[in-house]
Scaffold this active site. Structure first.
Site, PDB file in Angstrom:
ATOM      1  N   TYR A 153      -3.154 -39.433 -10.388  1.00 48.38           N
ATOM      2  CA  TYR A 153      -2.568 -38.238  -9.781  1.00 48.38           C
ATOM      3  C   TYR A 153      -3.000 -38.095  -8.328  1.00 48.38           C
ATOM      4  O   TYR A 153      -2.171 -37.884  -7.433  1.00 48.38           O
ATOM      5  CB  TYR A 153      -2.974 -37.002 -10.585  1.00 48.38           C
ATOM      6  CG  TYR A 153      -2.484 -35.697  -9.996  1.00 48.38           C
ATOM      7  CD1 TYR A 153      -1.175 -35.278 -10.208  1.00 48.38           C
ATOM      8  CD2 TYR A 153      -3.326 -34.887  -9.237  1.00 48.38           C
ATOM      9  CE1 TYR A 153      -0.710 -34.091  -9.671  1.00 48.38           C
ATOM     10  CE2 TYR A 153      -2.866 -33.696  -8.695  1.00 48.38           C
ATOM     11  CZ  TYR A 153      -1.559 -33.297  -8.920  1.00 48.38           C
ATOM     12  OH  TYR A 153      -1.109 -32.119  -8.383  1.00 48.38           O
ATOM     13  N   LYS A 157      -0.757 -38.273  -4.753  1.00 47.51           N
ATOM     14  CA  LYS A 157      -0.691 -37.173  -3.789  1.00 47.51           C
ATOM     15  C   LYS A 157      -1.237 -37.589  -2.421  1.00 47.51           C
ATOM     16  O   LYS A 157      -0.753 -37.113  -1.387  1.00 47.51           O
ATOM     17  CB  LYS A 157      -1.444 -35.958  -4.326  1.00 47.51           C
ATOM     18  CG  LYS A 157      -0.793 -35.339  -5.564  1.00 47.51           C
ATOM     19  CD  LYS A 157       0.643 -34.913  -5.294  1.00 47.51           C
ATOM     20  CE  LYS A 157       1.267 -34.230  -6.487  1.00 47.51           C
ATOM     21  NZ  LYS A 157       2.657 -33.780  -6.207  1.00 47.51           N
TER      22      LYS A 157
END
Length: 264
Positions: A153, A157
């Site tokens: 994750y 990002k």
């Protein structure tokens, strides 16, 4: 003011729903894209149309290039323009490094990173034609603050941050601005389990001593995609209540409470 045509991916749940409704309230024609949740999509549609009768919902899987191209083409060809793109769709899931599989990693990146890239590429021709565009990408505080269990994750990002800055430079000649909003802990169904598990510890590291809500993020996105934000580009702006901006912010609250108790 002329109505702008806006697309919000992941626009029918949680933070995305708040953004879709916020943009509709600002007199935009909003297309809230969703993948599978028909119930929340219909709920979002009803709320958007309280402010913008032409707003609509559209099914789209951002991890699939042909799906994004179809959705953007349907909207762009109907109106002859796309003015605003909010790349909000994403998934959040914990997985420790020893358990990460290729399939898991690809799933996270296909939605969180490639999904945003697909949407930007599909929207560029319409924005170029009108020499105007506002793009807001969903980043996260996890792009700069490491957190155990969030390797995939966080990496996705961090990639969004660099794509935002690079795209801001590449698309500036066409009158297109590109920025990112980086939420902290926004209380939605996606983060509910995490808040239940360790929220009492995390909230102590937030200067404002509360978790955010969808409207907090929507307020920032509505500004970044407005005509008034025309001289802002390449920025990654936090909407996190001051999370990790200073150590132990709860001490300030304890200090103030002591002062108030003493009548000062």
């Amino acid at each position: 003011m002329e109505k702008k045509i806006a697309i919000v991916t992941g626009g029918t749940r949680g933070m995305g729903q708040a953004i879709s409704i916020g943009l509709a309230r600002e007199n935009n024609i909003v297309f809230a894209l969703y993948r599978s949740d028909e119930k929340s999509a219909q709920e979002t549609l009803e709320k958007m149309r309280n402010y913008s009768l032409e707003s609509d919902i559209l099914q789209c899987d951002v991890s699939n290039r042909s799906s994004t191209e179809r959705a953007v083409r349907e909207i762009g060809d109907k109106y002859g323009r796309i003015d605003i793109l909010v790349n909000n769709a994403g998934i959040f899931d914990f997985c420790f490094i020893e358990d990460i599989t290729d399939e898991y990693f690809d799933r996270v990146f296909n939605i969180n990173f490639k999904g945003q890239l697909h949407m930007i590429q599909a929207c560029i021709p319409y924005m170029k034609k009108n020499h105007y565009g506002r793009i807001a990408n969903a980043s996260s505080i996890s792009s700069t603050f490491a957190d155990c269990g969030l390797i995939a994750y966080a990496a996705s990002k961090a990639g969004i941050d660099m794509m935002t800055k690079t795209a801001a430079g590449e698309l500036a000649p066409y009158g297109i601005t590109v920025n990112a909003y980086a939420p902290g802990i926004i209380h939605t169904d996606m983060t509910d389990s995490m808040i239940v598990e360790r929220g009492d510890v995390q909230v102590k590291q937030i200067a404002l001593q509360r978790f955010g809500n969808g409207e907090d993020a929507a307020a920032l996105v509505c500004f970044l995609t407005s005509p008034g934000a025309g001289y802002i580009t390449g920025e990654i702006i936090g909407v996190d209540g001051g999370f990790f901006k200073v150590q132990n912010p709860y001490r300030a609250y304890e200090y103030v409470k002591e002062k108030e108790h003493a009548g000062e």
